[in-house]
Design a protein around this motif. Structure first.
Motif, PDB file in Angstrom:
ATOM      1  N   GLU A   1       0.830  -1.192   0.000  1.00 40.56           N
ATOM      2  CA  GLU A   1       0.000   0.000   0.000  1.00 40.56           C
ATOM      3  C   GLU A   1       0.867   1.245   0.000  1.00 40.56           C
ATOM      4  O   GLU A   1       1.874   1.295   0.706  1.00 40.56           O
TER       5      GLU A   1
ATOM      6  N   GLU B   1      -2.285  -2.200  10.474  1.00 38.20           N
ATOM      7  CA  GLU B   1      -2.573  -3.520   9.897  1.00 38.20           C
ATOM      8  C   GLU B   1      -3.779  -4.217  10.545  1.00 38.20           C
ATOM      9  O   GLU B   1      -4.525  -4.932   9.882  1.00 38.20           O
TER      10      GLU B   1
ATOM     11  N   TYR C   1      -2.063  -8.501  12.896  1.00 36.73           N
ATOM     12  CA  TYR C   1      -3.158  -8.461  11.929  1.00 36.73           C
ATOM     13  C   TYR C   1      -4.382  -9.206  12.488  1.00 36.73           C
ATOM     14  O   TYR C   1      -5.467  -8.654  12.623  1.00 36.73           O
TER      15      TYR C   1
ATOM     16  N   LEU D   1       1.449  -8.191   4.314  1.00 33.27           N
ATOM     17  CA  LEU D   1       0.746  -7.326   3.366  1.00 33.27           C
ATOM     18  C   LEU D   1       0.902  -5.857   3.706  1.00 33.27           C
ATOM     19  O   LEU D   1       0.776  -5.485   4.816  1.00 33.27           O
TER      20      LEU D   1
ATOM     21  N   HIS E   1      -7.714  -5.386   1.135  1.00 34.40           N
ATOM     22  CA  HIS E   1      -6.774  -5.137   2.234  1.00 34.40           C
ATOM     23  C   HIS E   1      -5.925  -3.895   1.916  1.00 34.40           C
ATOM     24  O   HIS E   1      -5.862  -2.962   2.717  1.00 34.40           O
ATOM     25  N   GLU E   2      -5.300  -3.905   0.757  1.00 35.79           N
ATOM     26  CA  GLU E   2      -4.404  -2.789   0.413  1.00 35.79           C
ATOM     27  C   GLU E   2      -5.191  -1.492   0.281  1.00 35.79           C
ATOM     28  O   GLU E   2      -4.724  -0.426   0.699  1.00 35.79           O
TER      29      GLU E   2
ATOM     30  N   HIS F   1      -5.864   0.324   3.503  1.00 28.70           N
ATOM     31  CA  HIS F   1      -4.736   1.099   4.028  1.00 28.70           C
ATOM     32  C   HIS F   1      -4.838   2.578   3.665  1.00 28.70           C
ATOM     33  O   HIS F   1      -4.160   3.413   4.275  1.00 28.70           O
TER      34      HIS F   1
HETATM   35 ZN   LIG Z   1      -1.446  -4.433   5.246  1.00 33.73          ZN
END
Ligand SMILES: [Zn+2]
Length: 650
Positions: A351, A400, A466, A650, A377-378, A381
């Protein structure tokens, strides 16, 4: 219409007010019809715009070198007179195997043995010349290691100013720098066929802030693995000169492009109210464009990934829609999604402000939604890291953990509560279940508290930061209800957007919201729950010990308690719900009904999803477990193992 226009371009509001009537009408017309380059609206001033960059970048794609003339305008936000400036030089993490980043990996990243990496495959960033006004301060540049014991690390640089910056005064630094991308080790780098991903690539000023002890200091940590982001908000006005066989994508919006006769072109991008800037070039990208409401979406897709076009677009619009409905409208005019070619997959899954990278193959099977989950997910961010710009290095869970929580919520809203990850041949796997299983499946579930700096966390980082955070937030949501959870998060966003919120900011808002809804005892119970999850290492675990015809016995086997419901099912299929404080071991209950008990379920709605062992939550006197159930359990176990061994950070 007026309100809409105001919100879109409030920088012109003062013009409208000054000229009243006539000017105001002109302002409205201009506002509604002038677009912002390829984007439909300009950013209203949303952040303090402390660090603002203008850069003119010339790319030599053969040598993987960008030569840049940069100007930094920085406002001293403190009451201090500042004579030394610190900057991140993160590309130097990939300068040699001695950097803190590389040495922290043990010399092996994503399966690459770095000891044998040829010299020309490493990268670097170097400030060639830096001046303040008329004064050349290049000679004062010095690499420093403020927090780690590694004199070879060059990821932070310090310089002494010719003229100190007074409180609230503005500093201008003009500098030339050279950045060379490594052959990709992780994220930043070049790959086959002129693919380049330029992230953590430029000298970037640190954050000068008031610490918890009251002192103002530089917060400018060395680059180590896992955590990257802590930057100051500002405007990036970027001009790139590149070969015309390359398609360029970047943070922000394209303002202008001029083609030249020497097979190059010049393109200008502007990103406002962001903490970082990333860009990429490749001859393999097809540009797919779409608007969602007024947000310009650019997807850079390798030609052989065409099969994913619709799925990526659906995922990003789902995320935009969900955040607008449940948290806040996406404030930026654009989002760029980069799907690296398969040969450069190591550049994916990250991200950056208004630019995210994903990763995938030609076509993923329709029953597996891993690509959508990654993209969401990204994208999430953008809110946690991008807008609520917490210090990822010091409090990664605020970034996260919240992202994983929203990834799970969005996936389950659009792809099914129990089918959001996998949905094939009757086998289902939902996102929340995956997060929970990642937490309870940690090698050491008591490995440490969530709320600690990333460099102190040993063991299963992802499971803790996470998955456990997401499972904690999901538990809170199920107890207080989704509407109150949304109210709470909307308040957090509104009060802290475009700042650097810390744990106490979030927890303070939670406590004030809870106390407006509940009595003191209930508020304390929820705050204690969060404190235990964040700052302690124990577990929640309820179990049914035994079930008799007219009574049953339950225990709290973990370290902490939360009140739960117990569902009792009788032989005639009638039910009774009993409330239990969750405290004590071998607690006997006798239902009001004297019918014969068949089954007992603790927490039948799975509110306490953070319970570390759900298998012991129920007990049936007439077991009906078939072999199929056993194999389904095994399949879930193995799927989880596959997720864990293949999951990147991630
Ligand atoms: Zn992440």
């Amino acid at each position: 219409l007026q309100l809409l226009c105001h919100s879109l371009r409030n920088e012109f509001l003062c013009v409208g007010i000054m000229h009243r009537k006539f000017g105001y009408i002109l302002f409205l017309i201009a506002t509604c019809f002038v677009s912002y380059g390829q984007c439909k609206f300009d950013m209203p001033v949303s952040s303090a715009r402390i660090a603002n960059y203008t850069m003119d970048v010339t790319l030599d794609h053969v040598k993987h070198i960008a030569k840049t003339k940069a100007r930094l305008q920085w406002i001293n936000p403190s009451p201090d007179t500042i004579s030394k400036i610190r900057m991140y030089m993160y590309l130097n993490a990939f300068k040699n195997e001695k950097s803190a980043w590389i040495s922290g990996t043990g010399g092996n990243v994503f399966g690459q043995d770095l000891a044998s990496k040829p010299k020309e495959e490493w990268g670097y960033v170097n400030i060639d010349k830096i001046v303040q006004g008329q004064s050349d301060i290049t000679k004062s540049l010095k690499y420093i290691q403020p927090h780690i014991d590694n004199k070879n690390d060059q990821s932070v640089i310090e310089m002494t100013l010719a003229n100190p910056v007074m409180p609230e005064d503005t500093l201008y630094l003009d500098y030339d720098f050279t950045a060379k991308l490594p052959k990709t080790i992780a994220r930043s780098g070049h790959g086959l066929n002129d693919f380049h991903l330029w992230v953590h690539w430029y000298p970037k000023i640190g954050v000068y802030e008031q610490f918890r002890d009251g002192d103002w200091k530089w917060n400018c940590r060395e680059f180590i693995q896992r955590t990257e982001f802590y930057g100051e908000f500002g405007v990036y006005d970027m001009t790139f000169h590149v070969s015309d066989h390359l398609t360029l994508g970047s943070s922000g919006c394209k303002i202008d492009r001029v083609d030249h006769e020497d097979d190059t072109y010049t393109v200008q991008y502007v990103a406002k109210d962001v903490i970082d800037f990333a860009w990429t070039v490749s001859p393999e990208f097809e540009i797919v464009e779409q608007y969602w409401k007024d947000v310009y979406i650019k997807l850079l897709l390798p030609v052989d990934h065409k099969g994913m076009k619709k799925r990526y677009m659906a995922a990003v619009t789902n995320a935009l829609e969900y955040f607008e409905k449940h948290v806040a409208k996406y404030p930026y005019p654009s989002i760029t999604i980069v799907d690296p070619p398969f040969h450069s997959l190591r550049n994916g899954f990250m991200e950056y402000p208004t630019l995210i990278t994903v990763g995938g193959f030609t076509e993923m099977p329709n029953w597996f939604h891993g690509s959508e989950s990654l993209l969401i997910h990204e994208f999430s961010h953008q809110y946690f890291m991008g807008i609520l710009a917490s210090n990822e290095k010091e409090e990664a869970w605020l970034d996260e953990g919240f992202v994983t929580y929203y990834e799970d919520r969005i996936m389950e809203a659009y792809y099914g509560a129990h089918t959001s990850q996998i949905d094939v041949l009757g086998f289902h796997y939902g996102n929340s279940a995956l997060s929970r299983n990642e937490y309870v499946g940690m090698r050491n579930i008591r490995g440490g508290p969530i709320n600690q700096p990333s460099w102190q966390i040993n063991g299963d980082y992802k499971g803790l930061v996470y998955a456990k955070t997401a499972t904690m937030l999901k538990t809170l949501e199920r107890y207080i209800g989704i509407d109150r959870m949304d109210d709470l998060m909307q308040t957090y966003y509104e009060e802290k957007k475009f700042t650097h919120p810390r744990a106490e900011d979030f927890l303070g808002i939670v406590e004030s919201k809870l106390s407006s809804w509940y009595d003191r005892e209930t508020t304390t119970m929820y705050m204690q729950f969060l404190d235990r999850c964040l700052n302690q290492t124990g577990t929640f675990d309820y179990a049914v010990n035994e079930v008799n015809a007219n009574s049953f016995v339950v225990s709290q086997l973990g370290d902490y308690d939360m009140p739960v419901d117990i569902q009792v099912v009788f032989k005639d299929n009638s039910e009774e719900m009993i409330q239990w404080s969750g405290q004590g071991k071998n607690i006997a209950f006798k239902p009001l009904s004297d019918k014969e008990i068949v089954s007992v379920y603790i927490d039948p709605e799975q509110k306490l999803i953070i319970d570390s062992n759900c298998n012991n939550n129920s007990f049936t006197r007439q077991p009906n477990k078939s072999a199929l159930f056993k194999y389904a359990g095994k399949l879930i176990h193995w799927t989880q193992q596959i997720f864990q061994t293949t999951s990147f950070l991630l």
